[in-house]
Design a protein around this motif. Structure first.
Motif, mmCIF file in Angstrom:
data_model
loop_
_atom_site.group_PDB
_atom_site.id
_atom_site.type_symbol
_atom_site.label_atom_id
_atom_site.label_comp_id
_atom_site.label_asym_id
_atom_site.label_seq_id
_atom_site.Cartn_x
_atom_site.Cartn_y
_atom_site.Cartn_z
ATOM 1 N N PRO A 1 0.819 -1.225 0.000
ATOM 2 C CA PRO A 1 0.000 0.000 0.000
ATOM 3 C C PRO A 1 0.848 1.268 0.000
ATOM 4 N N TYR A 2 2.112 1.163 0.385
ATOM 5 C CA TYR A 2 3.015 2.313 0.378
ATOM 6 C C TYR A 2 4.081 2.165 -0.713
ATOM 7 N N ALA A 3 3.719 1.525 -1.813
ATOM 8 C CA ALA A 3 4.652 1.332 -2.928
ATOM 9 C C ALA A 3 5.045 2.675 -3.547
ATOM 10 N N SER A 4 6.077 2.639 -4.339
ATOM 11 C CA SER A 4 6.598 3.845 -4.983
ATOM 12 C C SER A 4 5.507 4.603 -5.736
ATOM 13 N N GLN A 5 5.502 5.913 -5.547
ATOM 14 C CA GLN A 5 4.587 6.789 -6.283
ATOM 15 C C GLN A 5 5.280 7.449 -7.473
ATOM 16 N N HIS A 6 6.549 7.114 -7.659
ATOM 17 C CA HIS A 6 7.318 7.652 -8.784
ATOM 18 C C HIS A 6 7.458 6.562 -9.850
ATOM 19 N N PRO A 7 6.772 6.690 -10.979
ATOM 20 C CA PRO A 7 6.810 5.653 -12.014
ATOM 21 C C PRO A 7 8.235 5.329 -12.456
ATOM 22 N N GLY A 8 8.530 4.032 -12.528
ATOM 23 C CA GLY A 8 9.842 3.597 -12.979
ATOM 24 C C GLY A 8 10.964 3.835 -11.993
ATOM 25 N N ARG A 9 10.619 4.123 -10.741
ATOM 26 C CA ARG A 9 11.612 4.356 -9.698
ATOM 27 C C ARG A 9 11.243 3.523 -8.469
ATOM 28 N N MET A 10 12.257 2.972 -7.800
ATOM 29 C CA MET A 10 11.987 2.148 -6.614
ATOM 30 C C MET A 10 13.207 2.115 -5.714
ATOM 31 N N HIS A 11 12.978 2.039 -4.415
ATOM 32 C CA HIS A 11 14.058 1.777 -3.475
ATOM 33 C C HIS A 11 14.296 0.271 -3.438
ATOM 34 N N ALA A 12 14.738 -0.253 -4.576
ATOM 35 C CA ALA A 12 14.939 -1.687 -4.721
ATOM 36 C C ALA A 12 16.248 -2.160 -4.100
ATOM 37 N N CYS A 13 17.066 -1.227 -3.624
ATOM 38 C CA CYS A 13 18.299 -1.600 -2.934
ATOM 39 C C CYS A 13 18.197 -1.333 -1.436
ATOM 40 N N GLY A 14 17.025 -0.870 -0.991
ATOM 41 C CA GLY A 14 16.796 -0.719 0.433
ATOM 42 C C GLY A 14 17.372 0.537 1.062
ATOM 43 N N HIS A 15 17.649 1.553 0.249
ATOM 44 C CA HIS A 15 18.206 2.776 0.831
ATOM 45 C C HIS A 15 17.197 3.503 1.715
ATOM 46 N N ASP A 16 15.909 3.201 1.554
ATOM 47 C CA ASP A 16 14.916 3.749 2.479
ATOM 48 C C ASP A 16 15.137 3.203 3.890
ATOM 49 N N ILE A 17 15.534 1.933 3.985
ATOM 50 C CA ILE A 17 15.898 1.346 5.282
ATOM 51 C C ILE A 17 17.160 2.029 5.826
ATOM 52 N N HIS A 18 18.145 2.232 4.947
ATOM 53 C CA HIS A 18 19.398 2.880 5.358
ATOM 54 C C HIS A 18 19.122 4.253 5.963
ATOM 55 N N MET A 19 18.341 5.066 5.251
ATOM 56 C CA MET A 19 18.038 6.420 5.722
ATOM 57 C C MET A 19 17.299 6.403 7.049
ATOM 58 N N THR A 20 16.350 5.503 7.185
ATOM 59 C CA THR A 20 15.518 5.454 8.388
ATOM 60 C C THR A 20 16.350 5.093 9.610
ATOM 61 N N VAL A 21 17.233 4.120 9.467
ATOM 62 C CA VAL A 21 18.113 3.758 10.585
ATOM 63 C C VAL A 21 19.003 4.939 10.956
ATOM 64 N N ALA A 22 19.546 5.631 9.953
ATOM 65 C CA ALA A 22 20.388 6.801 10.231
ATOM 66 C C ALA A 22 19.611 7.867 10.999
ATOM 67 N N LEU A 23 18.368 8.097 10.615
ATOM 68 C CA LEU A 23 17.534 9.086 11.314
ATOM 69 C C LEU A 23 17.266 8.652 12.753
ATOM 70 N N GLY A 24 17.055 7.363 12.945
ATOM 71 C CA GLY A 24 16.837 6.864 14.304
ATOM 72 C C GLY A 24 18.049 7.075 15.195
ATOM 73 N N ILE A 25 19.245 6.796 14.645
ATOM 74 C CA ILE A 25 20.478 7.002 15.413
ATOM 75 C C ILE A 25 20.677 8.491 15.703
ATOM 76 N N LEU A 26 20.487 9.314 14.673
ATOM 77 C CA LEU A 26 20.654 10.759 14.837
ATOM 78 C C LEU A 26 19.690 11.323 15.872
ATOM 79 N N SER A 27 18.450 10.833 15.877
ATOM 80 C CA SER A 27 17.460 11.364 16.829
ATOM 81 C C SER A 27 17.876 11.092 18.266
ATOM 82 N N HIS A 28 18.565 9.966 18.494
ATOM 83 C CA HIS A 28 19.066 9.676 19.853
ATOM 84 C C HIS A 28 20.115 10.698 20.271
ATOM 85 N N PHE A 29 21.072 10.958 19.371
ATOM 86 C CA PHE A 29 22.170 11.856 19.732
ATOM 87 C C PHE A 29 21.756 13.327 19.676
#
Length: 385
Positions: free
Chosen positions: A84-112
Motif C-alpha cells: 500500500p506504500y509502494a513507490s509513487q514515482h513511475p519507474g523508480r523504486m528503493h529496490a536496494c533498500g536505501h529507504d531502510i538505510h536512511m531510516t536507521v540513520a535518522l533513528g540514530i541521529l534522533s538519539h544523539f
C-alpha cells in the motif's frame, strides 16, 4: 524524545514512496530535512551540498569526530511489491533498500540529538551511490572538510540475513567495480558481399569470447574476479552486415590490484581485436569511486567484538560479496567499517519485489546507538593512553 519504532516505520514508508535517481533526490532531501529539523537543534549543525545533507553533532569534547554515512538514492526499477506504500514515482523504486538505510540513520541521529555525545558525530546523507559515485563527489567537493570524520561507519541491508542480524568481516566486504563500454566501428554492407564490408558482429563476438579467459587465466585462482558482459548490440536486420557493435559490462574484484589487472587485460584484448579486424575502437573503462570496501582492521575488530558480546545482537560473520558500493571510496580515505543489516526477504537486492522486514529498523538503530556510544569512549581511551 528519540524517534520510536512506529515513527521510524512511518518514516520508512514515506521515503519508500518517493525514490529518486542519484543527484535528483530533491524530494527526498526535502523530506529528510523536515525530519531532521524537527529534532532538538541545541547541538546540531546542518548543511547541504547539492542533494546531500550533512549533520554535525557537537560533542562534549570536540577533539575527535566519528562519521556515519547513509545513501539516499533509488533505482530505475518499476516496483511490483503491491504494497500500500509502494513507490509513487513511475519507474523508480528503493529496490536496494536505501529507504531502510536512511531510516536507521535518522533513528540514530534522533538519539544523539537528545543525548549529547562525548565526541563529535558527522552524519552524511549521501546521494548517487547507485549511479554517479556520490561519495567520491561529496568528498572531493570539500563540503565535508570542516566536519571530516576521523573514522566512519555504514551498512547495507541484506535480504539473505535474518531481520535485524548484524553481519561483518575483517578485510574486504564488497568488491570494487568498473564499467566496460566498448564500441567497435567497421563497415556495413550486403550480407552477400562480406569481402566488401567489415563485420562488427564477428569482431564483437571475438571480444566476448576472449574476455572469458581473463579470470580463468590471469587472476590468481585463490583470489576472485568477475567479468560480465550484459549488453551486446549490433546490426539492424539479418541480411545486412553490421558496421558497428556496442558491448557493455562490468568488472568485479575483491582487491584494487586485481581490478586494475582485469582492466588492463580488457583493454589489451579490445585493442587486439580492433587491430586484427582493422576497425576503430572506442573503449571506456569507468571505475569512479567504486573501490573495494576494505574494512579497517582496528575499527572492525572493535565493531565485531562489541556486537559479539551483546546478547540482544545476532552477529553473523559473513563472506565477501561481489556487489559494489561507493562507500569503498570513503573508506579508502577515512578508516572505518561497513557491515550488513539483515532484512530477511526471498527477493534479492535490486529486485522489483524486494520488501525488507521492517522489524530490522529498530534493531539496527539500537545496535548502532550502543556501538557509537561505546566507540566514543574507546576513541578517547586510545587518544590518552
Amino acid at each position: 524524545m528519540a524517534l520510536s519504532e512506529p515513527e521510524l516505520i512511518q518514516i520508512r514508508r514515506k521515503l519508500h514512496q518517493i525514490p529518486e535517481i542519484g543527484m535528483e533526490e530533491f524530494e527526498t532531501q526535502k523530506e529528510l530535512l523536515k525530519i531532521i529539523q524537527a529534532m532538538p537543534q541545541d547541538h546540531l549543525e546542518v548543511k547541504t551540498w547539492k542533494t546531500a545533507i550533512m549533520v554535525h553533532v557537537l560533542g562534549t569534547d570536540g577533539s575527535k569526530t566519528i562519521g556515519y554515512r547513509t545513501d539516499i538514492d533509488g533505482l530505475p526499477v518499476t516496483e511490483a511489491t503491491g504494497l500500500p506504500y509502494a513507490s509513487q514515482h513511475p519507474g523508480r523504486m528503493h529496490a536496494c533498500g536505501h529507504d531502510i538505510h536512511m531510516t536507521v540513520a535518522l533513528g540514530i541521529l534522533s538519539h544523539f540529538a537528545e543525548v549529547k555525545p562525548a565526541c563529535n558525530l558527522t552524519f552524511i546523507f549521501q546521494p548517487a551511490e547507485e549511479n554517479a559515485s556520490g561519495g567520491k563527489q561529496l568528498y572531493e567537493s570539500g563540503a565535508l572538510d570542516a566536519w571530516m570524520p576521523d573514522e566512519i561507519y555504514a551498512f547495507h541491508d541484506n535480504p539473505q540475513l535474518p531481520a535485524g542480524a548484524i553481519g561483518c568481516r575483517q578485510g574486504t566486504l564488497f568488491a570494487g567495480t568498473c564499467e566496460i563500454h566498448a564500441h567497435f566501428t567497421g563497415k556495413s554492407g550486403h550480407a552477400a558481399y562480406p569481402h566488401q564490408a567489415n563485420d562488427m558482429v564477428v569482431a564483437g563476438a571475438q571480444f566476448v569470447n576472449q574476455i572469458q579467459t581473463i579470470v580463468s587465466r590471469n587472476v590468481d585462482p585463490i583470489q576472485s574476479g568477475v567479468v560480465t558482459l550484459g549488453h551486446f548490440s549490433a546490426g539492424t536486420t539479418g541480411n545486412v552486415i553490421a558496421g558497428e557493435c556496442q558491448i557493455d559490462g562490468t568488472i568485479r574484484a575483491l582487491t584494487q590490484v586485481n581490478n586494475q589487472l582485469i582492466q588492463k587485460r580488457v583493454r589489451a584484448i579490445a585493442e587486439g581485436v580492433a587491430q586484427s579486424f582493422a576497425c576503430e575502437l572506442d573503449l571506456d573503462l569507468h571505475q569512479g569511486g567504486y573501490l573495494p570496501v576494505e574494512n579497517n582492521s582496528q575499527t572492525t575488530a572493535d565493531f565485531i567484538a562489541y556486537m559479539q558480546q551483546k546478547p540482544e545482537v545476532e552477529f553473523i560473520e559473513t563472506t565477501p560479496a561481489m556487489t559494489g558500493e561507493d562507500f569503498g571510496f570513503l573508506i579508502s580515505k577515512i578508516p572505518g567499517t561497513m557491515f550488513w543489516l539483515g532484512v530477511e526477504s526471498p527477493y534479492s537486492l535490486h529486485s522489483e519485489h524486494l520488501a525488507p522486514k521492517e522489524e530490522a529498523i529498530m534493531k539496527g538503530v539500537t545496535a548502532m546507538v550502543g556501538f557509537l556510544e561505546h566507540r566514543q569512549h574507546a576513541v578517547f581511551t586510545a587518544q590518552y593512553e
